[in-house]
Design a protein around this motif. Structure first.
Motif, PDB file in Angstrom:
ATOM      1  N   MET A  19       0.797  -1.223   0.000  1.00  0.00           N
ATOM      2  CA  MET A  19       0.000   0.000   0.000  1.00  0.00           C
ATOM      3  C   MET A  19       0.835   1.282   0.000  1.00  0.00           C
ATOM      4  SD  MET A  19      -3.285  -0.586  -0.051  1.00  0.00           S
ATOM      5  CE  MET A  19      -3.887   0.971   0.590  1.00  0.00           C
ATOM      6  N   TYR A  20       1.872   1.324   0.854  1.00  0.00           N
ATOM      7  CA  TYR A  20       2.546   2.600   1.101  1.00  0.00           C
ATOM      8  C   TYR A  20       3.996   2.366   1.501  1.00  0.00           C
ATOM      9  CZ  TYR A  20       3.592   7.064   3.468  1.00  0.00           C
ATOM     10  OH  TYR A  20       4.152   8.239   3.867  1.00  0.00           O
ATOM     11  N   VAL A  21       4.882   3.212   0.983  1.00  0.00           N
ATOM     12  CA  VAL A  21       6.300   3.176   1.359  1.00  0.00           C
ATOM     13  C   VAL A  21       6.778   4.604   1.558  1.00  0.00           C
ATOM     14  CG1 VAL A  21       8.654   2.597   0.647  1.00  0.00           C
ATOM     15  CG2 VAL A  21       6.787   1.044   0.106  1.00  0.00           C
ATOM     16  N   GLU A  22       7.540   4.820   2.604  1.00  0.00           N
ATOM     17  CA  GLU A  22       8.123   6.129   2.879  1.00  0.00           C
ATOM     18  C   GLU A  22       9.630   5.970   3.013  1.00  0.00           C
ATOM     19  OE1 GLU A  22       7.908   8.641   6.844  1.00  0.00           O
ATOM     20  OE2 GLU A  22       5.996   8.736   5.755  1.00  0.00           O
ATOM     21  N   PHE A  23      10.376   6.857   2.367  1.00  0.00           N
ATOM     22  CA  PHE A  23      11.829   6.776   2.393  1.00  0.00           C
ATOM     23  C   PHE A  23      12.417   7.793   3.363  1.00  0.00           C
ATOM     24  CE2 PHE A  23      10.499   5.185  -1.747  1.00  0.00           C
ATOM     25  CZ  PHE A  23      11.185   3.973  -1.809  1.00  0.00           C
ATOM     26  N   ALA A  24      13.577   7.473   3.910  1.00  0.00           N
ATOM     27  CA  ALA A  24      14.260   8.382   4.823  1.00  0.00           C
ATOM     28  C   ALA A  24      14.635   9.654   4.078  1.00  0.00           C
ATOM     29  CB  ALA A  24      15.498   7.709   5.399  1.00  0.00           C
ATOM     30  N   ALA A  25      14.390  10.797   4.716  1.00  0.00           N
ATOM     31  CA  ALA A  25      14.623  12.080   4.055  1.00  0.00           C
ATOM     32  C   ALA A  25      16.041  12.597   4.259  1.00  0.00           C
ATOM     33  CB  ALA A  25      13.626  13.116   4.554  1.00  0.00           C
ATOM     34  N   GLY A  26      16.705  12.150   5.331  1.00  0.00           N
ATOM     35  CA  GLY A  26      18.034  12.693   5.614  1.00  0.00           C
ATOM     36  C   GLY A  26      17.949  14.194   5.860  1.00  0.00           C
TER      37      GLY A  26
ATOM     38  N   LYS B 164      10.379  14.903   1.741  1.00  0.00           N
ATOM     39  CA  LYS B 164      10.406  13.449   1.922  1.00  0.00           C
ATOM     40  C   LYS B 164       9.690  12.772   0.756  1.00  0.00           C
ATOM     41  CE  LYS B 164       9.751  11.887   6.052  1.00  0.00           C
ATOM     42  NZ  LYS B 164       9.118  11.568   7.350  1.00  0.00           N
ATOM     43  N   LEU B 165      10.190  11.630   0.313  1.00  0.00           N
ATOM     44  CA  LEU B 165       9.577  10.876  -0.777  1.00  0.00           C
ATOM     45  C   LEU B 165       8.769   9.711  -0.228  1.00  0.00           C
ATOM     46  CD1 LEU B 165       9.326  10.312  -3.875  1.00  0.00           C
ATOM     47  CD2 LEU B 165      11.298   8.782  -3.602  1.00  0.00           C
ATOM     48  N   ALA B 166       7.565   9.516  -0.780  1.00  0.00           N
ATOM     49  CA  ALA B 166       6.730   8.383  -0.395  1.00  0.00           C
ATOM     50  C   ALA B 166       6.010   7.847  -1.634  1.00  0.00           C
ATOM     51  CB  ALA B 166       5.724   8.784   0.674  1.00  0.00           C
ATOM     52  N   LEU B 167       5.613   6.579  -1.574  1.00  0.00           N
ATOM     53  CA  LEU B 167       4.911   5.913  -2.668  1.00  0.00           C
ATOM     54  C   LEU B 167       3.555   5.417  -2.175  1.00  0.00           C
ATOM     55  CD1 LEU B 167       7.826   3.588  -3.893  1.00  0.00           C
ATOM     56  CD2 LEU B 167       7.330   5.916  -4.676  1.00  0.00           C
ATOM     57  N   TYR B 168       2.545   5.543  -3.048  1.00  0.00           N
ATOM     58  CA  TYR B 168       1.196   5.091  -2.724  1.00  0.00           C
ATOM     59  C   TYR B 168       0.593   4.563  -4.016  1.00  0.00           C
ATOM     60  CZ  TYR B 168      -3.164   5.438   0.082  1.00  0.00           C
ATOM     61  OH  TYR B 168      -4.300   5.192   0.806  1.00  0.00           O
ATOM     62  N   ARG B 169      -0.323   3.625  -3.920  1.00  0.00           N
ATOM     63  CA  ARG B 169      -0.948   3.134  -5.148  1.00  0.00           C
ATOM     64  C   ARG B 169      -1.693   4.267  -5.853  1.00  0.00           C
ATOM     65  NH1 ARG B 169      -4.234  -2.222  -3.728  1.00  0.00           N
ATOM     66  NH2 ARG B 169      -5.131  -0.766  -2.219  1.00  0.00           N
ATOM     67  N   ARG B 170      -1.522   4.325  -7.174  1.00  0.00           N
ATOM     68  CA  ARG B 170      -2.053   5.469  -7.929  1.00  0.00           C
ATOM     69  C   ARG B 170      -3.563   5.639  -7.734  1.00  0.00           C
ATOM     70  NH1 ARG B 170      -0.788   8.518 -12.884  1.00  0.00           N
ATOM     71  NH2 ARG B 170      -2.769   9.250 -13.742  1.00  0.00           N
ATOM     72  N   ARG B 171      -4.321   4.578  -7.861  1.00  0.00           N
ATOM     73  CA  ARG B 171      -5.769   4.697  -7.730  1.00  0.00           C
ATOM     74  C   ARG B 171      -6.175   5.096  -6.320  1.00  0.00           C
ATOM     75  NH1 ARG B 171      -9.223   3.314 -11.594  1.00  0.00           N
ATOM     76  NH2 ARG B 171      -8.375   2.455 -13.528  1.00  0.00           N
TER      77      ARG B 171
END
Length: 214
Positions: free
Chosen positions: A145-152, A157-164
């Motif tokens: 469903m969701y991924v969040e990356f460390a921003a440093g 901050k970058l995150a991923l979510y399903r497009r729909r």
């Protein structure tokens, strides 16, 4: 560790966009602007989310955006996770303003605690694997469903979510064609494009923001 160093919005009128972002959100150095007439329709596949400390600040920023010419996509309201709303800037970029707090503990401010670039992707697992391969470190991951990356030290901050799912959360149809209207600058050695067509460029080669003053 790789991370976002710049976020550039490609817009038809950089001068107008600069005025809007300064007036609506008080953003200056955090977001870059670049002139572009590349065609785009519908959902561009991403949103920029502003996290703030309290509901009053959500209302203040959304009201300022609407007064500056934004369009309301989802009025600010309470939810299970907090309080927030969604607007679309005159240049077409969708912005979410939210807080995890459900009650005010003080007056509204203009302070933004965090900026998150949330990409809507077709396959969260595949995109997560791709970005890990590019050197980004995962900070949070919730199945497919969701991924969040460390921003440093990055301001974004970058995150991923399903497009729909992202489109539904923003209150827009998921369909869209043409350019994303977004270029991400990072610490990578050279330019690349991710599985969903989001373009990255080496931060050292990123074109500086176009600054316009009336």
């Amino acid at each position: 560790m790789a991370s976002i160093e710049t976020v550039t919005l490609e817009v038809a009128d950089p001068a107008a966009a600069e005025r809007f972002y300064a007036t609506a959100f008080g953003l200056d150095t955090q977001i870059r602007l670049r002139a572009s007439e590349a065609p785009t329709t519908g959902f561009r596949g991403f949103t920029l989310a502003l996290t703030v400390s309290r509901p009053a600040t959500v209302d203040s920023l959304i009201d300022a955006a609407l007064d500056a010419g934004a369009t309301s996509l989802k009025p600010a309201a309470k939810s299970l996770w907090g309080y927030g709303g969604v607007v679309q800037a005159p240049d077409g970029t969708i912005w979410k303003v939210a807080t995890s707090a459900k009650k005010d503990t003080g007056p509204a401010t203009r302070q933004i605690d965090e900026i998150v670039l949330l990409l809507g992707v077709a396959d969260v697992v595949a995109s997560k694997r791709f970005y890990v391969g590019q050197g980004l470190a995962v900070a949070k991951s919730f199945s497919r469903m969701y991924v969040e990356f460390a921003a440093g030290e990055s301001p974004v901050k970058l995150a991923l979510y399903r497009r729909r799912a992202l489109a539904k959360d923003l209150g827009v149809p998921p369909e869209g064609t043409g350019t994303h209207g977004l270029v991400i600058g990072g610490a990578a050695s050279g330019p690349f494009t991710d599985p969903d067509g989001f373009a990255w460029e080496a931060a050292s080669s990123a074109v500086p923001a176009e600054r316009h003053r009336a």
